[in-house]
Scaffold this motif. Structure first.
Motif, PDB file in Angstrom:
ATOM      1  N   PRO A 192       0.809  -1.222   0.000  1.00  0.00           N
ATOM      2  CA  PRO A 192       0.000   0.000   0.000  1.00  0.00           C
ATOM      3  C   PRO A 192       0.844   1.275   0.000  1.00  0.00           C
ATOM      4  O   PRO A 192       0.486   2.254  -0.648  1.00  0.00           O
ATOM      5  CB  PRO A 192      -0.831  -0.116   1.287  1.00  0.00           C
ATOM      6  CG  PRO A 192      -0.942  -1.590   1.518  1.00  0.00           C
ATOM      7  CD  PRO A 192       0.386  -2.160   1.060  1.00  0.00           C
ATOM      8  N   VAL A 193       1.966   1.266   0.712  1.00  0.00           N
ATOM      9  CA  VAL A 193       2.819   2.456   0.752  1.00  0.00           C
ATOM     10  C   VAL A 193       3.357   2.776  -0.643  1.00  0.00           C
ATOM     11  O   VAL A 193       3.326   3.930  -1.085  1.00  0.00           O
ATOM     12  CB  VAL A 193       3.992   2.251   1.748  1.00  0.00           C
ATOM     13  CG1 VAL A 193       4.998   3.364   1.648  1.00  0.00           C
ATOM     14  CG2 VAL A 193       3.459   2.132   3.164  1.00  0.00           C
ATOM     15  N   ARG A 194       3.819   1.754  -1.351  1.00  0.00           N
ATOM     16  CA  ARG A 194       4.337   1.982  -2.704  1.00  0.00           C
ATOM     17  C   ARG A 194       3.217   2.407  -3.637  1.00  0.00           C
ATOM     18  O   ARG A 194       3.407   3.263  -4.503  1.00  0.00           O
ATOM     19  CB  ARG A 194       5.028   0.727  -3.229  1.00  0.00           C
ATOM     20  CG  ARG A 194       5.587   0.952  -4.624  1.00  0.00           C
ATOM     21  CD  ARG A 194       6.515  -0.125  -5.068  1.00  0.00           C
ATOM     22  NE  ARG A 194       6.977   0.157  -6.417  1.00  0.00           N
ATOM     23  CZ  ARG A 194       7.605  -0.708  -7.155  1.00  0.00           C
ATOM     24  NH1 ARG A 194       7.896  -1.912  -6.693  1.00  0.00           N
ATOM     25  NH2 ARG A 194       7.979  -0.391  -8.381  1.00  0.00           N
TER      26      ARG A 194
ATOM     27  N   ALA B 101       4.870   8.523   8.452  1.00  0.00           N
ATOM     28  CA  ALA B 101       4.261   7.732   7.385  1.00  0.00           C
ATOM     29  C   ALA B 101       2.919   7.116   7.772  1.00  0.00           C
ATOM     30  O   ALA B 101       2.196   6.631   6.910  1.00  0.00           O
ATOM     31  CB  ALA B 101       5.217   6.617   6.956  1.00  0.00           C
ATOM     32  N   ALA B 102       2.577   7.129   9.052  1.00  0.00           N
ATOM     33  CA  ALA B 102       1.333   6.497   9.503  1.00  0.00           C
ATOM     34  C   ALA B 102       0.119   7.197   8.906  1.00  0.00           C
ATOM     35  O   ALA B 102       0.054   8.422   8.881  1.00  0.00           O
ATOM     36  CB  ALA B 102       1.263   6.527  11.023  1.00  0.00           C
ATOM     37  N   PRO B 103      -0.840   6.404   8.402  1.00  0.00           N
ATOM     38  CA  PRO B 103      -2.056   7.026   7.857  1.00  0.00           C
ATOM     39  C   PRO B 103      -2.859   7.690   8.982  1.00  0.00           C
ATOM     40  O   PRO B 103      -2.814   7.269  10.126  1.00  0.00           O
ATOM     41  CB  PRO B 103      -2.826   5.848   7.252  1.00  0.00           C
ATOM     42  CG  PRO B 103      -2.227   4.619   7.830  1.00  0.00           C
ATOM     43  CD  PRO B 103      -0.856   4.969   8.324  1.00  0.00           C
ATOM     44  N   THR B 104      -3.559   8.733   8.619  1.00  0.00           N
ATOM     45  CA  THR B 104      -4.392   9.437   9.600  1.00  0.00           C
ATOM     46  C   THR B 104      -5.849   9.240   9.233  1.00  0.00           C
ATOM     47  O   THR B 104      -6.187   8.855   8.125  1.00  0.00           O
ATOM     48  CB  THR B 104      -4.068  10.947   9.613  1.00  0.00           C
ATOM     49  OG1 THR B 104      -4.318  11.474   8.326  1.00  0.00           O
ATOM     50  CG2 THR B 104      -2.639  11.184  10.032  1.00  0.00           C
ATOM     51  N   GLY B 105      -6.699   9.585  10.131  1.00  0.00           N
ATOM     52  CA  GLY B 105      -8.104   9.561   9.817  1.00  0.00           C
ATOM     53  C   GLY B 105      -8.817   8.541  10.512  1.00  0.00           C
ATOM     54  O   GLY B 105      -9.334   7.903  11.090  1.00  0.00           O
TER      55      GLY B 105
ATOM     56  N   SER C 186       5.082  14.600  -5.950  1.00  0.00           N
ATOM     57  CA  SER C 186       4.601  13.436  -5.212  1.00  0.00           C
ATOM     58  C   SER C 186       4.897  13.583  -3.722  1.00  0.00           C
ATOM     59  O   SER C 186       4.036  13.315  -2.879  1.00  0.00           O
ATOM     60  CB  SER C 186       5.279  12.174  -5.769  1.00  0.00           C
ATOM     61  OG  SER C 186       5.051  11.072  -4.943  1.00  0.00           O
ATOM     62  N   GLY C 187       6.108  14.001  -3.416  1.00  0.00           N
ATOM     63  CA  GLY C 187       6.467  14.209  -2.011  1.00  0.00           C
ATOM     64  C   GLY C 187       5.644  15.297  -1.362  1.00  0.00           C
ATOM     65  O   GLY C 187       5.206  15.167  -0.215  1.00  0.00           O
ATOM     66  N   GLU C 188       5.411  16.368  -2.100  1.00  0.00           N
ATOM     67  CA  GLU C 188       4.602  17.472  -1.564  1.00  0.00           C
ATOM     68  C   GLU C 188       3.159  17.034  -1.333  1.00  0.00           C
ATOM     69  O   GLU C 188       2.516  17.470  -0.381  1.00  0.00           O
ATOM     70  CB  GLU C 188       4.640  18.676  -2.507  1.00  0.00           C
ATOM     71  CG  GLU C 188       5.945  19.441  -2.457  1.00  0.00           C
ATOM     72  CD  GLU C 188       6.181  20.091  -1.107  1.00  0.00           C
ATOM     73  OE1 GLU C 188       5.363  20.917  -0.666  1.00  0.00           O
ATOM     74  OE2 GLU C 188       7.192  19.754  -0.477  1.00  0.00           O
ATOM     75  N   LEU C 189       2.650  16.162  -2.195  1.00  0.00           N
ATOM     76  CA  LEU C 189       1.276  15.671  -2.022  1.00  0.00           C
ATOM     77  C   LEU C 189       1.168  14.763  -0.802  1.00  0.00           C
ATOM     78  O   LEU C 189       0.167  14.782  -0.096  1.00  0.00           O
ATOM     79  CB  LEU C 189       0.817  14.902  -3.268  1.00  0.00           C
ATOM     80  CG  LEU C 189       0.525  15.744  -4.498  1.00  0.00           C
ATOM     81  CD1 LEU C 189       0.331  14.861  -5.716  1.00  0.00           C
ATOM     82  CD2 LEU C 189      -0.713  16.610  -4.270  1.00  0.00           C
ATOM     83  N   ARG C 190       2.198  13.967  -0.561  1.00  0.00           N
ATOM     84  CA  ARG C 190       2.158  13.017   0.557  1.00  0.00           C
ATOM     85  C   ARG C 190       2.502  13.677   1.881  1.00  0.00           C
ATOM     86  O   ARG C 190       1.780  13.513   2.863  1.00  0.00           O
ATOM     87  CB  ARG C 190       3.069  11.831   0.271  1.00  0.00           C
ATOM     88  CG  ARG C 190       2.490  10.945  -0.846  1.00  0.00           C
ATOM     89  CD  ARG C 190       3.388   9.793  -1.207  1.00  0.00           C
ATOM     90  NE  ARG C 190       4.563  10.333  -1.892  1.00  0.00           N
ATOM     91  CZ  ARG C 190       5.797   9.920  -1.673  1.00  0.00           C
ATOM     92  NH1 ARG C 190       6.047   8.970  -0.819  1.00  0.00           N
ATOM     93  NH2 ARG C 190       6.803  10.459  -2.330  1.00  0.00           N
ATOM     94  N   VAL C 191       3.610  14.408   1.951  1.00  0.00           N
ATOM     95  CA  VAL C 191       4.011  15.119   3.167  1.00  0.00           C
ATOM     96  C   VAL C 191       4.634  16.440   2.727  1.00  0.00           C
ATOM     97  O   VAL C 191       5.795  16.489   2.345  1.00  0.00           O
ATOM     98  CB  VAL C 191       5.035  14.317   4.013  1.00  0.00           C
ATOM     99  CG1 VAL C 191       5.377  15.084   5.279  1.00  0.00           C
ATOM    100  CG2 VAL C 191       4.531  12.930   4.338  1.00  0.00           C
ATOM    101  N   PRO C 192       3.855  17.511   2.732  1.00  0.00           N
ATOM    102  CA  PRO C 192       4.387  18.817   2.314  1.00  0.00           C
ATOM    103  C   PRO C 192       5.618  19.204   3.149  1.00  0.00           C
ATOM    104  O   PRO C 192       5.718  18.866   4.335  1.00  0.00           O
ATOM    105  CB  PRO C 192       3.234  19.781   2.561  1.00  0.00           C
ATOM    106  CG  PRO C 192       2.013  18.918   2.563  1.00  0.00           C
ATOM    107  CD  PRO C 192       2.453  17.592   3.112  1.00  0.00           C
TER     108      PRO C 192
END
Length: 83
Positions: free
Chosen positions: A10-12, A79-83, A55-61
């Motif tokens: 899922p991370v990839r 890297a942990a998903p939130t929500g 891509s990096g900015e979309l994932r972690v600005p």
């Protein structure tokens, strides 16, 4: 359309999708040949570099990454998903 490989982690998969969205957001053209005559994939290196950055900015600005670093977060927590 973005085609993804379901056998990837899922991370990839999230990373790949963010990269392809980066191409779209940067309005890169997709009218070039994907495979050359030697059957090897061909890439526009500047566009790939731009999409990777986006891509990096979309994932972690960057601003969020800096704040997390100053707050002492480790990579797993970032890297942990939130929500």
């Amino acid at each position: 359309m973005i085609v993804e490989n379901e056998s990837h982690s899922p991370v990839r998969r999230r990373s790949n999708i963010a990269h392809e969205l980066g191409h779209h957001m940067l309005e890169h053209s997709f009218d070039t040949v994907i495979l050359g005559e030697d059957h090897k994939r061909q890439f526009d290196q500047p566009q790939e570099k731009q999409a990777t950055f986006m891509s990096g900015e979309l994932r972690v600005p960057l601003a969020a990454a800096e704040r997390m670093a100053y707050d002492g977060w480790d990579n797993e927590r970032v890297a942990a998903p939130t929500g």
